[in-house]
Motif scaffolding. Structure first.
Motif, PDB file in Angstrom:
ATOM      1  N   PRO A 128      -5.703   1.524  -3.768  1.00 51.45           N
ATOM      2  CA  PRO A 128      -6.218   1.357  -2.407  1.00 51.45           C
ATOM      3  C   PRO A 128      -6.990   2.591  -1.969  1.00 51.45           C
ATOM      4  O   PRO A 128      -6.584   3.707  -2.262  1.00 51.45           O
ATOM      5  N   ALA A 143      -2.899   1.115   4.308  1.00 49.97           N
ATOM      6  CA  ALA A 143      -3.013  -0.102   5.116  1.00 49.97           C
ATOM      7  C   ALA A 143      -3.025   0.202   6.607  1.00 49.97           C
ATOM      8  O   ALA A 143      -3.743  -0.440   7.375  1.00 49.97           O
ATOM      9  N   ASP A 150      -6.301   0.839   7.900  1.00 47.18           N
ATOM     10  CA  ASP A 150      -7.255  -0.207   7.536  1.00 47.18           C
ATOM     11  C   ASP A 150      -6.860  -1.499   8.250  1.00 47.18           C
ATOM     12  O   ASP A 150      -6.034  -2.265   7.763  1.00 47.18           O
ATOM     13  N   ALA A 206      -6.994  -4.785   6.222  1.00 48.65           N
ATOM     14  CA  ALA A 206      -5.896  -4.958   5.264  1.00 48.65           C
ATOM     15  C   ALA A 206      -4.612  -5.324   6.000  1.00 48.65           C
ATOM     16  O   ALA A 206      -3.851  -6.196   5.557  1.00 48.65           O
ATOM     17  N   HIS A 216     -12.876  -7.392   4.008  1.00 48.17           N
ATOM     18  CA  HIS A 216     -12.284  -7.705   2.706  1.00 48.17           C
ATOM     19  C   HIS A 216     -12.143  -9.225   2.607  1.00 48.17           C
ATOM     20  O   HIS A 216     -11.965  -9.899   3.628  1.00 48.17           O
ATOM     21  N   GLU A 257      -7.419  -5.813  -5.337  1.00 45.25           N
ATOM     22  CA  GLU A 257      -6.013  -5.427  -5.196  1.00 45.25           C
ATOM     23  C   GLU A 257      -5.134  -6.646  -5.410  1.00 45.25           C
ATOM     24  O   GLU A 257      -5.488  -7.757  -4.992  1.00 45.25           O
ATOM     25  N   VAL A 293      -6.840  -9.247  -2.912  1.00 46.53           N
ATOM     26  CA  VAL A 293      -7.725  -8.790  -1.841  1.00 46.53           C
ATOM     27  C   VAL A 293      -8.919  -8.118  -2.511  1.00 46.53           C
ATOM     28  O   VAL A 293      -8.760  -7.182  -3.305  1.00 46.53           O
ATOM     29  N   ARG A 353     -11.992  -5.930  -1.991  1.00 49.03           N
ATOM     30  CA  ARG A 353     -12.313  -4.975  -0.919  1.00 49.03           C
ATOM     31  C   ARG A 353     -13.823  -4.805  -0.696  1.00 49.03           C
ATOM     32  O   ARG A 353     -14.618  -4.942  -1.616  1.00 49.03           O
TER      33      ARG A 353
END
Ligand SMILES: Cc1ncc(COP(=O)(O)O)c(C=O)c1O
Length: 395
Positions: free
Chosen positions: A16, A20, A23, A26, A282, A325, A368, A370
């Motif tokens: 990452p 998180a 973000d 996320a 994302h 991810e 995910v 990004r």
């Protein structure tokens, strides 16, 4: 056992880029269920990037390249922040107007326009248009009297990950003849535009291009054309697989190079698309299948519920390499060929350079992808193979 030993050039598992908590996209994704591939974009993140770009661009104005992400909420937020817009079509003009932009805020930057769309733009107060040919100048003379035109010039942009050469622009040798042609038809050529190529990661790559444009600029002025609009186009990069320079420093480096060559120009505009919105979003998607083609296949094939036709078109030629991810990050990895869900064999995302993904990855796992805020929703097909277009949620 790790399967990647014999796969040179394969990607390492993604780590990452941002915790998180820092973000919001996320965090939003982590807190919800999604029943189909969805792009989640943060308005605040777009605005923060806009602020960073304008801090670096100084006097230059941003005309956001709407094609990168036409979500109405993003357009409105940018209107409220004072941005201007580069529109490619009547649809994009209508969108910007509906979100509060005025005709004076919009440039019509496509060099291939429908006459009726030129007339529409003119009727709605747009005065700034792109052209790269005599025939387009004729259209502007007929349908947008009083138009101010910048000529798009072909430049070499081999250092871009997503080059935009050939299709748009005229050769440098055609610029002065086109200026004269326009003048004879009562069309005012006010400047020049170019595009260094999308995702130009190194600002130094702009220098030879700016040299070419500055020479034309000087020649045009020497020939008596009152050039006062310099359109830098896009090219501002986003972090994908590799970290790129921050937006403010990158824009400042470009502007320093511009000012060295052009001095004071009454109106400098930049048209960032990717560099403004990519990192703000994302995509959340799902693994549909993990399989091998034979018992001794070195690669696993990982099929997602999103592919080339449902939002990830920029994986074409493996040009844009997204970070992916998974819930198993940190575990043992192996080389994977990543593909989309459609019954089309072109729908393979990464094969030349396989992606290293956890061995534990299985059907039903969420992934995910990004920094997908640019050129995903706007590239997504409508109903190819019965898959719906990419869902977009703006937070
Ligand atoms: C005329 C024009 N301006 C700006 C852009 C945006 O480029 P980027 O996404 O590299 O910033 C494009 C992209 O296709 C374009 O065609």
């Amino acid at each position: 056992m790790t399967m990647n030993a014999t796969i040179p050039g394969a990607l390492r598992a993604a780590t990452p880029v941002m915790p998180a908590a820092a973000d919001p996209v996320a965090a939003f994704i982590a807190s919800r269920q999604f029943d189909r591939p969805t792009l989640v974009v943060s308005r605040d993140r777009v605005i923060a990037q806009y602020d960073a770009l304008i801090a670096g661009l100084g006097e230059a104005r941003v005309h956001y390249a709407v094609k990168a992400n036409p979500a109405p909420e993003i357009i409105r937020a940018l209107v409220e922040r004072g941005a201007r817009f580069d529109a490619a079509s009547r649809g994009e003009i209508e969108l910007c107007l509906a979100q509060g932009a005025t005709g004076a805020d919009i440039s019509f930057g496509n060099t291939i326009k429908k006459p009726a769309d030129i007339a529409y733009a003119h009727a709605h107060g747009i005065t700034l248009f792109a052209a790269d040919s005599e025939a387009e100048i004729d259209k502007l003379a007929a349908h947008a009297p009083g138009a101010r035109v910048y000529l798009r010039v072909i430049v070499e942009n081999s250092e871009a990950d997503w080059p935009l050469s050939r299709k748009f622009g005229c050769a440098r040798s055609a610029v002065l003849p086109l200026m004269s042609y326009a003048r004879e038809r009562g069309v005012e050529v006010v400047g020049l535009s170019f595009h260094v190529g999308s995702q130009t990661r190194n600002p130094a790559s702009w220098n030879p291009v700016l040299d070419q444009i500055a020479a034309l600029w000087d020649a045009g002025r020497a020939a008596g054309f009152d050039l006062n609009v310099l359109n830098l186009g896009g090219g501002f990069p986003a972090t994908y697989e590799d970290e790129v320079m921050g937006a403010e420093s990158y824009a400042a480096a470009v502007m320093e190079a511009v000012i060295q060559r052009f001095g004071a120009v009454p109106y400098i505009m930049a048209e960032p698309g990717r560099g403004l919105v990519a990192e703000a979003g994302h995509i959340v998607a799902e693994v549909l299948l993990v399989s091998r083609k034979s018992a001794d296949d070195l690669h696993r094939w990982v099929y997602l519920d999103i592919g080339m036709f449902s939002g990830l078109a920029e994986t074409m030629g493996e040009a844009i390499r997204y970070r992916i991810e998974t819930p198993h990050d940190g575990g043992e990895t192996g080389a994977c060929i990543l593909a989309g869900p459609s019954c089309d064999s072109a729908d393979i995302l990464y094969e030349q350079r396989p992606v290293m993904l956890p061995l534990a990855l299985a059907c039903g796992n969420r992934v995910v992808i990004r920094h997908c805020g640019a050129y995903t929703s706007s590239y997504s097909s409508v109903g190819f193979n019965g898959f719906p277009p990419l869902d977009v949620v703006v937070i």
